[in-house]
Design an enzyme around this catalytic site. Sequence first.
Site: not given
Length: 291
Positions: A94, A124, A164, A225
């Site tokens: 990633q 993040c 993501k 998630n």
Amino acid sequence: MNAAHTAHKMESNESPSPTARGTAEQWREIVKRQRVMPAPMCGISDYAFRQICRESSGPFAYTQMVSDHGIVKGDPKTEAILDLHGPEPMLGMQLFGSDPGRLGEAAARLQEMGATVVDLNMGCPARKVTSGTGSGSALLRSPELCREIFRSMRAALTVPFTAKMRWDFQDNEGAALRIACDAEAEGVDGLCLHARTRGEGYSGHADWTRIKELKAVVSIPVFGNGDVRGGAAALAMIDQTGCDGVMIGRGAIGGPWILREAAEALERPTAPVAAAAMTDATADTMAETIG
């Protein structure tokens, strides 16, 4: 489904390149084999942890995220974060960054280093990532920049390319919906949605209806998630959202066997690893890699 996002999906419905079509099938095959995956986690997803996860949920695992800048420079400290110990046939790496050209160059470098899949971090929430480089979840504030990044990284890769993300940066407007449509149009092979905004951090409960909304606007595989800490929760997420798989992050810290529990709940057709055997293997792996 929001009409604006439906219209944007139609506008973004461009034909993917031959490379994207090929890698899309590769990613779908990985997803078919492994519907439960460990999330890439800073300070956690080293070689030993990846091996533990493989015993629990399947062969595919992620490294920790690394910066595009460090990879392009060939910085030894950045490369050490990947913690590579010989070939790993099913390995996701990633990246985080915000410069399209540099991300493309870094993606190509990770592929050369053995990445089976390259993933873009768009989730993040850490201030040093979002404020310092405009990376991670900060990308959700710039859909046009995201599209440039998708295009650059896709052109650089011949392996599957995934992203993501979170639902939005600060507001609850669902920037992820438009960006997901753009990602698919630019040849991204799969997505994972952490069902919180950056502003929500890790507080409260992840809103799984957001995963359902995102799944409805794209045709590529979507992993959910957020707040999955066992088999029952994994099954509930699949049932409630229609997502293709479940990615488990914080829930697996200190207890990666919940990956196996989740995989079994989704009827993964492999025999479970006994907890005692996994513990022995874990000790051996850690001894070999960190002494």
